[in-house]
Design a protein around this motif. Structure first.
Motif, short mmCIF file in Angstrom:
data_model
loop_
_atom_site.label_atom_id
_atom_site.label_comp_id
_atom_site.label_asym_id
_atom_site.label_seq_id
_atom_site.Cartn_x
_atom_site.Cartn_y
_atom_site.Cartn_z
N PRO A 45 0.80 -1.23 0.00
CA PRO A 45 0.00 0.00 0.00
C PRO A 45 0.84 1.28 0.00
CG PRO A 45 -1.02 -1.60 1.44
CD PRO A 45 0.33 -2.16 1.04
N ALA A 46 2.03 1.25 0.60
CA ALA A 46 2.89 2.44 0.56
C ALA A 46 3.29 2.74 -0.88
CB ALA A 46 4.14 2.22 1.41
N GLY A 47 3.59 1.70 -1.62
CA GLY A 47 3.91 1.89 -3.03
C GLY A 47 2.73 2.40 -3.83
N MET A 48 1.55 1.89 -3.49
CA MET A 48 0.34 2.34 -4.18
C MET A 48 0.07 3.81 -3.88
SD MET A 48 -3.16 3.11 -4.22
CE MET A 48 -3.22 3.19 -2.47
N ARG A 49 0.32 4.24 -2.66
CA ARG A 49 0.16 5.66 -2.31
C ARG A 49 1.03 6.52 -3.21
NH1 ARG A 49 2.27 5.00 3.55
NH2 ARG A 49 0.71 3.64 4.41
N PHE A 50 2.27 6.12 -3.31
CA PHE A 50 3.24 6.87 -4.10
C PHE A 50 2.89 6.82 -5.58
CE2 PHE A 50 7.80 8.16 -4.56
CZ PHE A 50 7.68 9.26 -3.74
N LEU A 119 15.81 8.32 -10.17
CA LEU A 119 14.74 9.08 -9.54
C LEU A 119 13.85 8.17 -8.69
CD1 LEU A 119 14.50 12.08 -9.86
CD2 LEU A 119 12.80 11.74 -11.62
N ILE A 120 13.57 6.97 -9.17
CA ILE A 120 12.76 6.02 -8.41
C ILE A 120 13.41 5.71 -7.08
CG2 ILE A 120 12.00 3.60 -8.34
CD1 ILE A 120 11.51 3.84 -11.38
N VAL A 121 14.70 5.37 -7.11
CA VAL A 121 15.41 5.03 -5.88
C VAL A 121 15.46 6.23 -4.94
CG1 VAL A 121 17.67 4.36 -4.94
CG2 VAL A 121 16.76 3.18 -6.95
N SER A 122 15.76 7.40 -5.49
CA SER A 122 15.85 8.61 -4.66
C SER A 122 14.51 8.95 -4.02
CB SER A 122 16.31 9.80 -5.49
OG SER A 122 17.57 9.57 -6.04
N ASP A 161 8.08 0.43 3.52
CA ASP A 161 7.69 1.50 2.60
C ASP A 161 8.65 1.62 1.43
OD1 ASP A 161 5.64 1.89 4.37
OD2 ASP A 161 6.03 4.01 4.70
N LEU A 162 9.93 1.38 1.68
CA LEU A 162 10.91 1.44 0.60
C LEU A 162 10.66 0.33 -0.42
CD1 LEU A 162 13.49 2.79 -0.52
CD2 LEU A 162 14.81 1.14 0.84
N THR A 163 10.45 -0.89 0.05
CA THR A 163 10.22 -2.00 -0.89
C THR A 163 8.91 -1.80 -1.65
OG1 THR A 163 9.24 -3.36 0.88
CG2 THR A 163 11.57 -3.72 0.38
N GLY A 164 7.86 -1.42 -0.95
CA GLY A 164 6.58 -1.19 -1.62
C GLY A 164 6.67 -0.09 -2.65
N SER A 165 7.34 1.00 -2.31
CA SER A 165 7.50 2.13 -3.23
C SER A 165 8.35 1.75 -4.44
CB SER A 165 8.12 3.32 -2.52
OG SER A 165 7.27 3.78 -1.51
N MET A 166 9.43 1.04 -4.20
CA MET A 166 10.30 0.63 -5.31
C MET A 166 9.54 -0.27 -6.28
SD MET A 166 13.48 1.84 -4.91
CE MET A 166 14.50 0.66 -5.74
#
Length: 185
Positions: A45-50, A119-122, A161-166
């Protein structure tokens, strides 16, 4: 004007349903990666937010807030309404602020054409760091967790959150044309 508002309500509902569904799936299928009730080492869900913040910016705020709010109301036990409102607000606000900050420094482009691996990683790192710190800080100062729990919660939330966002930002970058076409943007 009415159709524009109706379109936004559809967007809010869509994001809310996707967030809630993804939260349920994350809890059920990735439960092996759960640190504790509110914290997961892989938090989709953190990745989905982003993901939605990158696409819709501030228009995604209501949907992310409601998705987070309903997930916590229906799925968390022993959580106060003030904590739920705080976490939902944090969930909706932080990714949008990070997107605007990065977009002002490194324009992502109207169709996110400049979204690359660097940019994704940052962005994922800054987002995960910021969100996890504020999440753990709230637990420490408001909920009275111990200092050792503060650090453990911060690190575990950061990793999730890092894994989900990545994961989600990589999907967005690699499939942006299809995704934006599907979402009619």
């Amino acid at each position: 004007m009415i159709s524009l508002n109706f379109r936004k309500y559809k967007l809010y509902l869509f994001i809310t349903v996707v967030y809630f569904t993804l939260y349920v799936l994350n809890n059920n299928f990735l439960s092996i990666f759960t640190y504790k009730e509110h914290i997961h080492f892989i938090y989709l869900p953190a990745g989905m937010r982003f993901f939605f913040a990158a696409i819709y910016k501030e228009d995604a705020w209501v949907g992310i807030f409601l998705g987070s709010f309903f997930a916590m109301v229906f799925l968390f036990e022993n959580t106060s309404i003030l904590s739920i409102i705080f976490y939902a607000t944090l969930s909706a606000t932080v990714p949008i602020l990070i997107i605007y900050t990065f977009n002002s420094l490194y324009p992502l482009g109207k169709q996110l054409e400049n979204l690359n691996l660097k940019l994704i990683v940052s962005m994922a790192f800054v987002y995960a760091f910021t969100y996890s710190f504020l999440y753990a800080l709230y637990g420490y100062y408001i909920l009275g967790t111990t200092l050792s729990n503060f650090y453990r919660d911060w690190i575990a939330t950061f990793i999730g959150d890092l894994t989900g966002s990545m994961i989600f930002l990589t999907i967005l970058a690699s499939q942006r044309h299809r995704i934006l076409k599907f979402l009619r943007i």
